[in-house]
Design a protein around this motif. Structure first.
Motif, PDB file in Angstrom:
ATOM      1  N   ASP A  13      75.098  45.987  73.206  1.00 43.02           N
ATOM      2  CA  ASP A  13      75.408  46.369  74.583  1.00 43.02           C
ATOM      3  C   ASP A  13      75.845  47.828  74.659  1.00 43.02           C
ATOM      4  O   ASP A  13      75.410  48.568  75.528  1.00 43.02           O
ATOM      5  CB  ASP A  13      76.501  45.469  75.177  1.00 43.02           C
ATOM      6  CG  ASP A  13      75.941  44.178  75.738  1.00 43.02           C
ATOM      7  OD1 ASP A  13      74.842  44.200  76.312  1.00 43.02           O
ATOM      8  OD2 ASP A  13      76.612  43.141  75.592  1.00 43.02           O
ATOM      9  N   GLY A  16      72.913  49.927  74.226  1.00 42.79           N
ATOM     10  CA  GLY A  16      72.132  49.924  75.462  1.00 42.79           C
ATOM     11  C   GLY A  16      72.661  50.914  76.473  1.00 42.79           C
ATOM     12  O   GLY A  16      71.892  51.615  77.144  1.00 42.79           O
ATOM     13  N   SER A  20      70.577  54.202  77.567  1.00 45.07           N
ATOM     14  CA  SER A  20      70.328  54.430  78.992  1.00 45.07           C
ATOM     15  C   SER A  20      70.747  55.837  79.390  1.00 45.07           C
ATOM     16  O   SER A  20      70.029  56.536  80.111  1.00 45.07           O
ATOM     17  CB  SER A  20      71.091  53.405  79.845  1.00 45.07           C
ATOM     18  OG  SER A  20      70.591  52.115  79.635  1.00 45.07           O
ATOM     19  N   ALA A  57      64.175  49.816  74.824  1.00 50.82           N
ATOM     20  CA  ALA A  57      65.053  49.313  75.889  1.00 50.82           C
ATOM     21  C   ALA A  57      64.843  47.815  76.110  1.00 50.82           C
ATOM     22  O   ALA A  57      65.809  47.073  76.306  1.00 50.82           O
ATOM     23  CB  ALA A  57      64.805  50.082  77.185  1.00 50.82           C
ATOM     24  N   GLY A  61      67.845  45.404  75.366  1.00 50.54           N
ATOM     25  CA  GLY A  61      68.300  44.763  76.596  1.00 50.54           C
ATOM     26  C   GLY A  61      68.153  43.258  76.581  1.00 50.54           C
ATOM     27  O   GLY A  61      69.100  42.524  76.871  1.00 50.54           O
ATOM     28  N   LEU A  65      71.533  41.158  76.300  1.00 49.67           N
ATOM     29  CA  LEU A  65      71.835  40.476  77.566  1.00 49.67           C
ATOM     30  C   LEU A  65      71.544  38.982  77.462  1.00 49.67           C
ATOM     31  O   LEU A  65      72.271  38.164  78.039  1.00 49.67           O
ATOM     32  CB  LEU A  65      71.053  41.118  78.713  1.00 49.67           C
ATOM     33  CG  LEU A  65      71.422  42.576  79.005  1.00 49.67           C
ATOM     34  CD1 LEU A  65      70.470  43.182  80.026  1.00 49.67           C
ATOM     35  CD2 LEU A  65      72.865  42.718  79.458  1.00 49.67           C
ATOM     36  N   GLY A  81      69.767  43.619  84.486  1.00 51.31           N
ATOM     37  CA  GLY A  81      69.094  44.368  83.433  1.00 51.31           C
ATOM     38  C   GLY A  81      67.584  44.200  83.492  1.00 51.31           C
ATOM     39  O   GLY A  81      66.828  45.154  83.299  1.00 51.31           O
ATOM     40  N   LEU A  85      64.865  47.131  83.875  1.00 53.16           N
ATOM     41  CA  LEU A  85      63.745  47.295  82.942  1.00 53.16           C
ATOM     42  C   LEU A  85      62.410  47.292  83.684  1.00 53.16           C
ATOM     43  O   LEU A  85      61.497  48.032  83.333  1.00 53.16           O
ATOM     44  CB  LEU A  85      63.781  46.194  81.877  1.00 53.16           C
ATOM     45  CG  LEU A  85      64.930  46.292  80.880  1.00 53.16           C
ATOM     46  CD1 LEU A  85      65.061  45.005  80.070  1.00 53.16           C
ATOM     47  CD2 LEU A  85      64.762  47.497  79.963  1.00 53.16           C
ATOM     48  N   VAL A 111      70.266  49.145  84.044  1.00 55.00           N
ATOM     49  CA  VAL A 111      70.364  48.585  82.694  1.00 55.00           C
ATOM     50  C   VAL A 111      71.736  48.899  82.091  1.00 55.00           C
ATOM     51  O   VAL A 111      72.380  48.017  81.505  1.00 55.00           O
ATOM     52  CB  VAL A 111      69.216  49.102  81.795  1.00 55.00           C
ATOM     53  CG1 VAL A 111      69.444  48.723  80.339  1.00 55.00           C
ATOM     54  CG2 VAL A 111      67.874  48.563  82.278  1.00 55.00           C
ATOM     55  N   HIS A 115      74.619  46.157  80.978  1.00 57.88           N
ATOM     56  CA  HIS A 115      75.273  46.076  79.666  1.00 57.88           C
ATOM     57  C   HIS A 115      76.793  46.126  79.813  1.00 57.88           C
ATOM     58  O   HIS A 115      77.509  45.392  79.134  1.00 57.88           O
ATOM     59  CB  HIS A 115      74.811  47.217  78.752  1.00 57.88           C
ATOM     60  CG  HIS A 115      73.456  47.008  78.170  1.00 57.88           C
ATOM     61  ND1 HIS A 115      73.165  46.021  77.261  1.00 57.88           N
ATOM     62  CD2 HIS A 115      72.293  47.686  78.373  1.00 57.88           C
ATOM     63  CE1 HIS A 115      71.904  46.081  76.923  1.00 57.88           C
ATOM     64  NE2 HIS A 115      71.332  47.093  77.574  1.00 57.88           N
TER      65      HIS A 115
END
Length: 123
Positions: A13, A16, A20, A57, A61, A65, A81, A85, A111, A115
């Motif tokens: 997370d 992520g 991002s 990603a 993700g 997630l 998320g 995406l 996203v 997270h």
């Protein structure tokens, strides 16, 4: 064993969120450097970078997630998320320019927020 899995999910997370942010910086810098200054278009705007970034990603993700849903049972971060995406994938489909930048920034923002929500839901 369970605490090791939780630690991995938490790291994913956090990764992520970091990815991002890096994606957003790449997008904004790419628009500025290529659009305003005419520099680095071949490297910064390479379609391969965007495709690999989206694959990374998606992997980070969906794994982090998805694990979050299994841990805390809340679908919100996964749905948010997933929508982010999808916006990132749409950005690749529209080609370079302002629409791509807007979709990418919106997508990576969602996203990253997903997270963060996933980390908070696990507490």
């Amino acid at each position: 064993m369970r605490s090791a899995i939780i630690a991995i999910r938490d790291r994913l997370d956090r990764a992520g969120v970091l990815l991002s942010g890096l994606c957003m910086v790449h997008c904004v810098l790419g628009v500025v450097l290529v659009g305003v200054l005419g520099l680095g278009g071949g490297v910064l705007m390479s379609p391969a970078i965007h495709r690999y970034g989206l694959v990374l990603a998606l992997a980070v993700g969906l794994v982090s997630l998805g694990f979050g849903v299994m841990r805390h049972g809340r679908l919100g971060p996964l749905v948010l998320g997933g929508f982010g995406l999808a916006l990132m994938a749409a950005a690749i489909a529209v080609g370079h320019g302002l629409p791509e930048a807007v979709l990418t920034v919106l997508g990576v923002s969602l996203v990253a927020f997903a997270h963060i929500r996933n980390l908070h839901a696990a507490c």
